[in-house]
Motif scaffolding. Sequence first.
Motif, PDB file in Angstrom:
ATOM      1  N   GLU A   1      10.273 -10.825  49.269  1.00  0.00           N
ATOM      2  CA  GLU A   1      11.061  -9.807  49.641  1.00  0.00           C
ATOM      3  C   GLU A   1      12.269 -10.757  50.333  1.00  0.00           C
ATOM      4  O   GLU A   1      13.550 -10.319  50.036  1.00  0.00           O
ATOM      5  CB  GLU A   1      10.822  -8.683  50.340  1.00  0.00           C
ATOM      6  CG  GLU A   1      11.765  -7.675  50.963  1.00  0.00           C
ATOM      7  CD  GLU A   1      12.704  -7.055  49.661  1.00  0.00           C
ATOM      8  OE1 GLU A   1      11.966  -7.078  48.424  1.00  0.00           O
ATOM      9  OE2 GLU A   1      13.694  -6.560  50.018  1.00  0.00           O
TER      10      GLU A   1
ATOM     11  N   GLU B   1       1.679   0.396  44.540  1.00  0.00           N
ATOM     12  CA  GLU B   1       2.475   1.460  45.032  1.00  0.00           C
ATOM     13  C   GLU B   1       3.321   0.845  46.364  1.00  0.00           C
ATOM     14  O   GLU B   1       4.262   1.039  46.739  1.00  0.00           O
ATOM     15  CB  GLU B   1       1.777   2.712  45.285  1.00  0.00           C
ATOM     16  CG  GLU B   1       2.921   3.995  45.561  1.00  0.00           C
ATOM     17  CD  GLU B   1       2.109   5.307  45.404  1.00  0.00           C
ATOM     18  OE1 GLU B   1       0.996   5.655  45.071  1.00  0.00           O
ATOM     19  OE2 GLU B   1       3.147   6.169  45.722  1.00  0.00           O
ATOM     20  N   ALA B   2       2.328   0.651  47.308  1.00  0.00           N
ATOM     21  CA  ALA B   2       2.788   0.020  48.615  1.00  0.00           C
ATOM     22  C   ALA B   2       3.525  -1.002  48.415  1.00  0.00           C
ATOM     23  O   ALA B   2       4.577  -1.179  49.191  1.00  0.00           O
ATOM     24  CB  ALA B   2       1.415  -0.183  49.540  1.00  0.00           C
TER      25      ALA B   2
ATOM     26  N   ARG C   1       5.620  -2.004  46.200  1.00  0.00           N
ATOM     27  CA  ARG C   1       6.846  -1.463  45.439  1.00  0.00           C
ATOM     28  C   ARG C   1       7.794  -0.915  46.661  1.00  0.00           C
ATOM     29  O   ARG C   1       8.973  -1.497  46.576  1.00  0.00           O
ATOM     30  CB  ARG C   1       6.962  -0.233  44.486  1.00  0.00           C
ATOM     31  CG  ARG C   1       7.875   0.380  43.960  1.00  0.00           C
ATOM     32  CD  ARG C   1       9.113  -0.662  43.777  1.00  0.00           C
ATOM     33  NE  ARG C   1       9.057  -1.481  42.679  1.00  0.00           N
ATOM     34  CZ  ARG C   1       9.509  -2.742  42.717  1.00  0.00           C
ATOM     35  NH1 ARG C   1       9.818  -3.162  43.732  1.00  0.00           N
ATOM     36  NH2 ARG C   1       9.468  -3.518  41.655  1.00  0.00           N
ATOM     37  N   THR C   2       7.358  -0.477  47.713  1.00  0.00           N
ATOM     38  CA  THR C   2       8.060   0.146  48.746  1.00  0.00           C
ATOM     39  C   THR C   2       8.336  -1.274  49.687  1.00  0.00           C
ATOM     40  O   THR C   2       9.583  -1.208  50.189  1.00  0.00           O
ATOM     41  CB  THR C   2       7.043   1.076  49.660  1.00  0.00           C
ATOM     42  OG1 THR C   2       6.732   1.987  48.874  1.00  0.00           O
ATOM     43  CG2 THR C   2       8.115   1.752  50.878  1.00  0.00           C
ATOM     44  N   GLN C   3       7.531  -2.150  50.107  1.00  0.00           N
ATOM     45  CA  GLN C   3       7.854  -3.026  50.886  1.00  0.00           C
ATOM     46  C   GLN C   3       8.460  -4.464  49.948  1.00  0.00           C
ATOM     47  O   GLN C   3       9.022  -5.307  50.732  1.00  0.00           O
ATOM     48  CB  GLN C   3       6.307  -3.786  51.173  1.00  0.00           C
ATOM     49  CG  GLN C   3       5.552  -3.063  51.862  1.00  0.00           C
ATOM     50  CD  GLN C   3       4.107  -3.562  52.085  1.00  0.00           C
ATOM     51  OE1 GLN C   3       3.798  -4.603  52.062  1.00  0.00           O
ATOM     52  NE2 GLN C   3       3.057  -2.877  52.051  1.00  0.00           N
TER      53      GLN C   3
ATOM     54  N   PRO D   1      11.791  -3.903  47.865  1.00  0.00           N
ATOM     55  CA  PRO D   1      12.514  -2.966  46.974  1.00  0.00           C
ATOM     56  C   PRO D   1      13.335  -3.829  46.041  1.00  0.00           C
ATOM     57  O   PRO D   1      13.930  -3.316  45.237  1.00  0.00           O
ATOM     58  CB  PRO D   1      13.375  -2.381  48.048  1.00  0.00           C
ATOM     59  CG  PRO D   1      13.417  -3.265  49.327  1.00  0.00           C
ATOM     60  CD  PRO D   1      11.859  -3.524  49.299  1.00  0.00           C
TER      61      PRO D   1
ATOM     62  N   SER E   1       4.259   3.703  39.370  1.00  0.00           N
ATOM     63  CA  SER E   1       4.676   3.512  40.778  1.00  0.00           C
ATOM     64  C   SER E   1       5.508   2.119  40.713  1.00  0.00           C
ATOM     65  O   SER E   1       6.327   1.986  41.582  1.00  0.00           O
ATOM     66  CB  SER E   1       3.846   3.579  41.864  1.00  0.00           C
ATOM     67  OG  SER E   1       3.130   2.361  41.773  1.00  0.00           O
TER      68      SER E   1
ATOM     69  N   ASP F   1      11.509   2.322  39.157  1.00  0.00           N
ATOM     70  CA  ASP F   1      12.281   3.388  39.848  1.00  0.00           C
ATOM     71  C   ASP F   1      12.412   4.513  39.099  1.00  0.00           C
ATOM     72  O   ASP F   1      12.162   4.309  37.658  1.00  0.00           O
ATOM     73  CB  ASP F   1      13.775   2.494  40.427  1.00  0.00           C
ATOM     74  CG  ASP F   1      14.222   1.940  39.214  1.00  0.00           C
ATOM     75  OD1 ASP F   1      14.270   2.255  37.950  1.00  0.00           O
ATOM     76  OD2 ASP F   1      14.968   0.744  39.454  1.00  0.00           O
TER      77      ASP F   1
END
Lengths: 314, 314
Positions: free
Chosen positions: B198, B226-227, B229-231, B233, B254, B257
Amino acid sequence: MSSTYIARLNQLTQQKKTAALVGLDPRFDQLPEEIVKKAKANHSDPNEMVAAAFEEFCKRLIDVVAPLVPAVKPQAAFYEEWGPAGSRTLCRVIQYARKQGLLVICDGKRNDIGSTATAYAHAYLAGSDPEASPWGADALTVNPYMGSDTLEPFIKVAKERGAGLYVLVRTSNPGSGRFQNLEADGKPIYEHVAAEVEAFASQAELSEGYSSIGAVVGATYPAELEALRTQMPHVPFLVPGYGSQGGTSADVASAFDTGGLGALINSSRGINFAYNKPVYQEKFGPDQWEEAVHQATLDMIDDLATHTPVKALG
Amino acid sequence: MSSTYIARLNQLTQQKKTAALVGLDPRFDQLPEEIVKKAKANHSDPNEMVAAAFEEFCKRLIDVVAPLVPAVKPQAAFYEEWGPAGSRTLCRVIQYARKQGLLVICDGKRNDIGSTATAYAHAYLAGSDPEASPWGADALTVNPYMGSDTLEPFIKVAKERGAGLYVLVRTSNPGSGRFQNLEADGKPIYEHVAAEVEAFASQAELSEGYSSIGAVVGATYPAELEALRTQMPHVPFLVPGYGSQGGTSADVASAFDTGGLGALINSSRGINFAYNKPVYQEKFGPDQWEEAVHQATLDMIDDLATHTPVKALG
């Protein structure tokens, strides 16, 4: 010969009385001019031209080192860089080295899941019969990140064919600690990998106490190398980082047992392109690059011998 | 077209209205009989025979899927298994797929130190100009175990050439947690890798919020997907494990977007050899394997669309 990889390695190490491993890492911009000239005269396609130059360079290099060392290690990346023509040269170089009596460790750092790992193993691991796989190597380097279940297909094929593996444990690059040194359950990740490799090795057929399942442990972290030797008593080491990367013969001494077995110490650039190094440049002109390879190999063998005597066979 | 990998991927995903990625994983024992027969008639060398059969199979498969999906992913291992002849076929398959307007992700899971990583990057990453590298891929999968400094040469070359990368973060195999799930500083190793990916991605050129530096995240661990995807972006995902490995369209939802971007979902066996699957076997005979590929691809696209609508371009 039909035997395990480690039995062949130990025998050749004792016969040659050295654990020096010569990397075969051709780089076009460092090749001797005579080889480049000839390749350019014979090939118009640039990839074919480089591949032909690599093939001549590596074969002549193999001729020089074959009487001196037990094994060579072609780095797959430098051949693949030139496309299918380069890959074909990698294959020819492996097969030529074996014909000259050398063990060949293909440095491909491959891995993938399940049946895909089996495909890689079938591709590269020939083991005791050079014709058992199309690339024909005695051993292959593999990456453990995906988990032990991705190492198992390699171990299975290696066992069937009398081939060897070297699993990346602690690599020699400056940033190797970024993930390898993260501590989980009180020890770094690379020690978790080491424990798994030792578990596999201790269940395999042994020769002089070592299995055919090895580990890559860099010369550039001598304290960790010493600790890993204790933690992986059945695991033969492939040690990169000697020479150009800064590791010394004293740094790698702990990789060996008292008989001088247990590790191979790799040098690539320092031998391949010795004729460009100041220490050899004065004595050997550019047309004497093979003499420079010869001298650099002897010097490495002597240097390693100051710390790691290999007993004569029998 | 001269552009970043992610811009081309987003554009094609929106044009084709799907994030389905078709793996090109030929296996000799599952090829349609007509192709095997023809290859056997034309080639006496077994590796050349299989390589020729793979080439015909993959090219015809590409013809079927090119109008339907944005990208294909040849798995290098299945080609390398047949030696230099197989590697040559891999190269031809990549180049043919690009000519048919597909993006090509070469699944090689390569990595090595410094200048060796650069050699792999030069080999595989062609990016916006298919002729910029001998293998000619748009993107390559890479392994992070050796550290971030070994990812940097790939990122540098990818940036120069408008190419993409997918770094292994959380793989789809049953044993992937053996090292990836070890906890250091309160989070698993794969999250340390994710944070690094990231960080690289957030500094790169973006298209629709995503960079050309992606991550491999398996469909078989939906909560972790899913987790992650949040971490991550800014990181596009390559998601293996859908279909034959058990992941469903709900499991992978998940990763996307609200516009349906952010991931490619791979299916290999389920599409390549659909004609052998009971659900298609009844409708399509062995000589209708291309129709089975077509139907299986449409079915996958429909299945993914139930959870992940991709907005039309513009």
